[in-house]
Design an enzyme around this catalytic site. Structure first.
Site, PDB file in Angstrom:
ATOM      1  N   GLU A  49       0.826  -1.215   0.000  1.00  0.00           N
ATOM      2  CA  GLU A  49       0.000   0.000   0.000  1.00  0.00           C
ATOM      3  C   GLU A  49       0.854   1.257   0.000  1.00  0.00           C
ATOM      4  O   GLU A  49       1.994   1.259   0.460  1.00  0.00           O
ATOM      5  CB  GLU A  49      -0.957   0.008   1.196  1.00  0.00           C
ATOM      6  CG  GLU A  49      -0.287  -0.246   2.551  1.00  0.00           C
ATOM      7  CD  GLU A  49      -0.339   0.954   3.468  1.00  0.00           C
ATOM      8  OE1 GLU A  49      -0.218   2.081   2.954  1.00  0.00           O
ATOM      9  OE2 GLU A  49      -0.460   0.760   4.686  1.00  0.00           O
ATOM     10  N   HIS A 116      12.078  -0.520  -8.731  1.00  0.00           N
ATOM     11  CA  HIS A 116      11.579  -1.580  -7.862  1.00  0.00           C
ATOM     12  C   HIS A 116      12.730  -2.217  -7.092  1.00  0.00           C
ATOM     13  O   HIS A 116      13.799  -2.471  -7.654  1.00  0.00           O
ATOM     14  CB  HIS A 116      10.845  -2.649  -8.677  1.00  0.00           C
ATOM     15  CG  HIS A 116      10.296  -3.764  -7.851  1.00  0.00           C
ATOM     16  ND1 HIS A 116       9.511  -3.550  -6.736  1.00  0.00           N
ATOM     17  CD2 HIS A 116      10.442  -5.124  -7.953  1.00  0.00           C
ATOM     18  CE1 HIS A 116       9.185  -4.715  -6.202  1.00  0.00           C
ATOM     19  NE2 HIS A 116       9.745  -5.675  -6.918  1.00  0.00           N
TER      20      HIS A 116
END
Length: 283
Positions: A49, A116
């Site tokens: 999240e 990432h």
């Protein structure tokens, strides 16, 4: 490197509901069975999240800050938070952990920057990809890196790592009979300070996907759970192993209840009110 000595390991293990192997002395061993169990438990318990980014809060990557938020606060986080916490826990257990920077490939032929964060954990001389921070499509268990091309079955989902030129490794997922790349990474080691820089871009740059809308995801409650969930903006997607995707709109007034029910996330007070306001103002 990952400040594992600062982590309250017992609290972390309780947070993820760890039920894997334990030595006769009650300590965890840095072996493959433990690595699988920790990875499965972490990805099953802690949602992906970006809510703090939307609320205008700095995303802290220090171990104590991560422990306060993801462990004691029972919140989730995105890749830098998830994998920094996982790295600290694995290091504390005794594993050899190093970082990598990966390039997202889920948007077709669009060339994206390296943003990432993933981990490579070495067990008995063999490297394993560990990633608790790629959202609903990410692996639930470690993926071997020493056998490029080998298919890795995790419940109803299948992954493979393909080796490309210049030592690049690409992680793919099999969906509807088609291999789809998730991301690719080079052999270059990344350190926590590198993630601080990437984190700053992802949490503040106006072109970052995380600054404009709610992104909450979960890869399933267990390795055998068939449904993976992703809330992006006002759309909730349920991804099934057979390729089916169920989509539905989420109204701002139901956002908080849905975050609790689907992702185990609870916000209250001003945070809850502000998040609903932001979601209502979005596209």
């Amino acid at each position: 490197m990952w400040s594992g000595e600062l982590l309250d390991l017992d609290a972390y293990l309780a947070r993820i509901g760890y039920d894997g192997p334990v030595g006769e002395d009650g300590e965890l061993r840095p072996d493959l069975g433990t690595l699988y169990a920790v990875h499965r438990a972490h990805t099953g318990a802690i949602a992906f999240e970006n809510l703090d980014v939307l609320l205008g809060r700095p995303v802290e990557l220090g171990v104590k800050a991560l422990e306060d938020k993801l462990v004691h606060g029972r919140r989730g986080g995105y890749c830098y938070e998830q994998n920094s916490l996982l790295a600290a826990a694995l290091e504390r257990i005794g594993f050899e952990v190093s970082g990598r920077g990966a390039r997202n490939r889920t948007r077709g032929d669009t060339l994206l920057a390296v943003t990432h964060a993933v981990l490579v954990v070495t067990v008995d001389g063999e490297p394993w990809l560990c990633d608790a921070g790629f959202g609903h499509q990410g692996p639930r268990e470690p993926v071997p890196l020493a056998r490029p091309g080998a298919e890795v079955v995790q419940g109803e989902w299948t992954y493979a790592v393909r080796e490309e030129e210049e030592g690049i490794l690409a992680l793919s997922i099999l969906r509807e009979g088609i291999w789809r790349d998730l991301y690719a990474f080079s052999p270059q080691r990344y350190h926590p300070v590198d993630y601080v820089l990437l984190n700053h871009y992802s949490s503040t740059h106006p072109r970052s996907v995380f600054v404009a809308r709610v992104i909450v995801q979960h890869p399933g409650d267990s390795v055998h759970h068939p449904v993976r969930r992703a809330l992006v903006g006002r759309e909730l997607n349920r991804l099934h192993a057979d390729g089916r995707v169920e989509r539905r709109s989420v109204e701002p007034d139901e956002l908080l209840a849905l975050l609790d029910r689907e992702f185990g996330l609870r916000l209250s007070g001003r945070d809850a009110e502000e998040l609903v306001r932001i979601n209502r103002a979005g596209d």
